[in-house]
Scaffold this motif. Structure first.
Motif, PDB file in Angstrom:
ATOM      1  N   SER A  37       0.809  -1.220   0.000  1.00 42.16           N
ATOM      2  CA  SER A  37       0.000   0.000   0.000  1.00 42.16           C
ATOM      3  C   SER A  37       0.840   1.267   0.000  1.00 42.16           C
ATOM      4  CB  SER A  37      -0.929   0.014   1.212  1.00 42.16           C
ATOM      5  OG  SER A  37      -0.176   0.185   2.394  1.00 42.16           O
ATOM      6  N   GLY A  38       2.143   1.119   0.161  1.00 43.17           N
ATOM      7  CA  GLY A  38       3.003   2.295   0.200  1.00 43.17           C
ATOM      8  C   GLY A  38       3.009   2.961   1.555  1.00 43.17           C
ATOM      9  N   CYS A  39       2.333   2.357   2.545  1.00 47.68           N
ATOM     10  CA  CYS A  39       2.259   2.931   3.891  1.00 47.68           C
ATOM     11  C   CYS A  39       3.617   2.881   4.580  1.00 47.68           C
ATOM     12  CB  CYS A  39       1.233   2.164   4.712  1.00 47.68           C
ATOM     13  SG  CYS A  39       1.123   2.663   6.415  1.00 47.68           S
ATOM     14  N   SER A  40       4.398   1.915   4.218  1.00 49.87           N
ATOM     15  CA  SER A  40       5.661   1.692   4.902  1.00 49.87           C
ATOM     16  C   SER A  40       6.824   2.343   4.153  1.00 49.87           C
ATOM     17  CB  SER A  40       5.892   0.182   5.038  1.00 49.87           C
ATOM     18  OG  SER A  40       7.117  -0.054   5.650  1.00 49.87           O
ATOM     19  N   ALA A  41       6.687   3.590   3.849  1.00 46.33           N
ATOM     20  CA  ALA A  41       7.771   4.283   3.165  1.00 46.33           C
ATOM     21  C   ALA A  41       8.983   4.305   4.084  1.00 46.33           C
ATOM     22  CB  ALA A  41       7.342   5.697   2.814  1.00 46.33           C
ATOM     23  N   SER A  42      10.101   3.917   3.548  1.00 45.47           N
ATOM     24  CA  SER A  42      11.288   3.862   4.395  1.00 45.47           C
ATOM     25  C   SER A  42      12.019   5.192   4.428  1.00 45.47           C
ATOM     26  CB  SER A  42      12.217   2.749   3.901  1.00 45.47           C
ATOM     27  OG  SER A  42      12.600   3.009   2.570  1.00 45.47           O
ATOM     28  N   THR A  43      11.490   6.181   3.749  1.00 44.21           N
ATOM     29  CA  THR A  43      12.117   7.487   3.717  1.00 44.21           C
ATOM     30  C   THR A  43      11.756   8.278   4.972  1.00 44.21           C
ATOM     31  OG1 THR A  43      11.818   7.468   1.331  1.00 44.21           O
ATOM     32  CG2 THR A  43      12.413   9.563   2.332  1.00 44.21           C
ATOM     33  N   PRO A  44      12.757   8.697   5.725  1.00 46.92           N
ATOM     34  CA  PRO A  44      12.472   9.490   6.926  1.00 46.92           C
ATOM     35  C   PRO A  44      11.878  10.859   6.575  1.00 46.92           C
ATOM     36  CG  PRO A  44      14.730   8.674   6.925  1.00 46.92           C
ATOM     37  CD  PRO A  44      14.161   8.405   5.564  1.00 46.92           C
ATOM     38  N   LYS A  45      11.095  11.377   7.484  1.00 44.36           N
ATOM     39  CA  LYS A  45      10.549  12.728   7.322  1.00 44.36           C
ATOM     40  C   LYS A  45      11.697  13.723   7.390  1.00 44.36           C
ATOM     41  CE  LYS A  45       7.182  15.953   9.147  1.00 44.36           C
ATOM     42  NZ  LYS A  45       7.039  16.654   7.900  1.00 44.36           N
ATOM     43  N   ILE A  51      12.579   8.485  11.839  1.00 42.76           N
ATOM     44  CA  ILE A  51      11.132   8.634  11.981  1.00 42.76           C
ATOM     45  C   ILE A  51      10.520   9.092  10.663  1.00 42.76           C
ATOM     46  CG2 ILE A  51       9.296   9.924  13.144  1.00 42.76           C
ATOM     47  CD1 ILE A  51      11.009   9.916  15.647  1.00 42.76           C
ATOM     48  N   ARG A  52       9.467   8.363  10.262  1.00 40.16           N
ATOM     49  CA  ARG A  52       8.787   8.631   8.995  1.00 40.16           C
ATOM     50  C   ARG A  52       7.512   9.434   9.225  1.00 40.16           C
ATOM     51  NH1 ARG A  52       8.285   2.398   8.147  1.00 40.16           N
ATOM     52  NH2 ARG A  52       7.419   2.842  10.186  1.00 40.16           N
ATOM     53  N   GLU A  53       6.991   9.997   8.178  1.00 39.98           N
ATOM     54  CA  GLU A  53       5.751  10.765   8.243  1.00 39.98           C
ATOM     55  C   GLU A  53       4.624   9.934   8.847  1.00 39.98           C
ATOM     56  OE1 GLU A  53       3.467  14.060   7.971  1.00 39.98           O
ATOM     57  OE2 GLU A  53       5.415  14.083   6.993  1.00 39.98           O
ATOM     58  N   PHE A 106       5.631   0.194  14.421  1.00 41.24           N
ATOM     59  CA  PHE A 106       5.033   1.465  14.006  1.00 41.24           C
ATOM     60  C   PHE A 106       4.117   1.272  12.804  1.00 41.24           C
ATOM     61  CE2 PHE A 106       8.758   4.263  15.745  1.00 41.24           C
ATOM     62  CZ  PHE A 106       8.324   4.027  17.034  1.00 41.24           C
ATOM     63  N   ASP A 107       4.505   0.407  11.858  1.00 44.57           N
ATOM     64  CA  ASP A 107       3.675   0.139  10.683  1.00 44.57           C
ATOM     65  C   ASP A 107       2.344  -0.489  11.079  1.00 44.57           C
ATOM     66  OD1 ASP A 107       5.524   1.164   8.889  1.00 44.57           O
ATOM     67  OD2 ASP A 107       6.388  -0.797   8.393  1.00 44.57           O
ATOM     68  N   ILE A 108       2.398  -1.454  11.981  1.00 43.52           N
ATOM     69  CA  ILE A 108       1.173  -2.123  12.433  1.00 43.52           C
ATOM     70  C   ILE A 108       0.242  -1.114  13.094  1.00 43.52           C
ATOM     71  CG2 ILE A 108       0.280  -3.741  14.170  1.00 43.52           C
ATOM     72  CD1 ILE A 108       2.710  -5.514  13.489  1.00 43.52           C
ATOM     73  N   LEU A 109       0.807  -0.208  13.868  1.00 44.37           N
ATOM     74  CA  LEU A 109       0.000   0.791  14.557  1.00 44.37           C
ATOM     75  C   LEU A 109      -0.478   1.901  13.636  1.00 44.37           C
ATOM     76  CD1 LEU A 109       2.014   0.969  17.890  1.00 44.37           C
ATOM     77  CD2 LEU A 109      -0.237  -0.071  17.512  1.00 44.37           C
TER      78      LEU A 109
END
Length: 181
Positions: A37-45, A51-53, A106-109
């Motif tokens: 789904s693209g939810c788990s972007a590994s790019t940090p904010k 920490i990601r967006e 964090f992804d699960i949450l």
């Protein structure tokens, strides 16, 4: 004389295998769903190393509840910002495997499909009240599922270590600070 032995949970081999398989399936499904789904972007904010967006709404809702009573309400915004910076620094210095597991948590949450059933917070983290967050923490702390209790302990330790490593937290707990050398 007091009995000082620890009561060991009545956990059979079959129950242990069930919990392990359930946890593996949950993490695998959540990780796959987040990746697809693209939810788990590994790019940090921007401004963070790890920490990601997608992690920020959870952390910004969680930190004030965990720091309640230790930080005056007028200083909470500054405390959240500083705790996030220290948390990011700590995450950036974890072993790759621990970092991977923390980001999976964090992804699960972050995903609505897993957040609601696991936490009881069915809406977004931005709309969760302090009561909702405390209920989520209590739910995980007192869960019969060891994976949720471990998740609670991880979140608690990450946030508390990040807060209490800051100089402004020391006065509240009576620590005068490190000695001048």
């Amino acid at each position: 004389m007091h009995n000082t032995t620890l009561e060991i949970a009545n956990l059979s081999r079959r129950s242990l295998l069930k919990v392990g398989l359930l946890g593996s399936a949950l993490l695998g499904t959540a990780g796959l769903t987040a990746t697809l789904s693209g939810c788990s972007a590994s790019t940090p904010k921007a401004g963070f190393a790890v920490i990601r967006e997608s992690d920020l709404p959870l952390l910004q809702a969680l930190i004030p509840v965990m720091l309640a009573g230790a930080v005056p309400p007028t200083q909470m915004a500054q405390a959240i910002s500083g705790t996030l910076q220290n948390l990011d620094f700590s995450l950036n210095h974890l072993s790759p495997e621990l970092l991977k597991m923390t980001l999976q948590l964090f992804d699960i949450l972050a995903m609505p499909i897993t957040r609601g059933p696991l936490t009881g917070v069915w809406g977004s983290w931005q709309h969760a009240s302090a009561g909702d967050m405390q209920a989520f923490l209590d739910r995980w702390q007192n869960s019969s599922i060891s994976l949720l209790r471990m998740g609670h302990a991880s979140l608690l330790q990450l946030v508390m270590m990040s807060w209490y490593s800051r100089a402004e937290s020391w006065a509240h707990c009576g620590y005068p600070g490190p000695p001048a050398v």
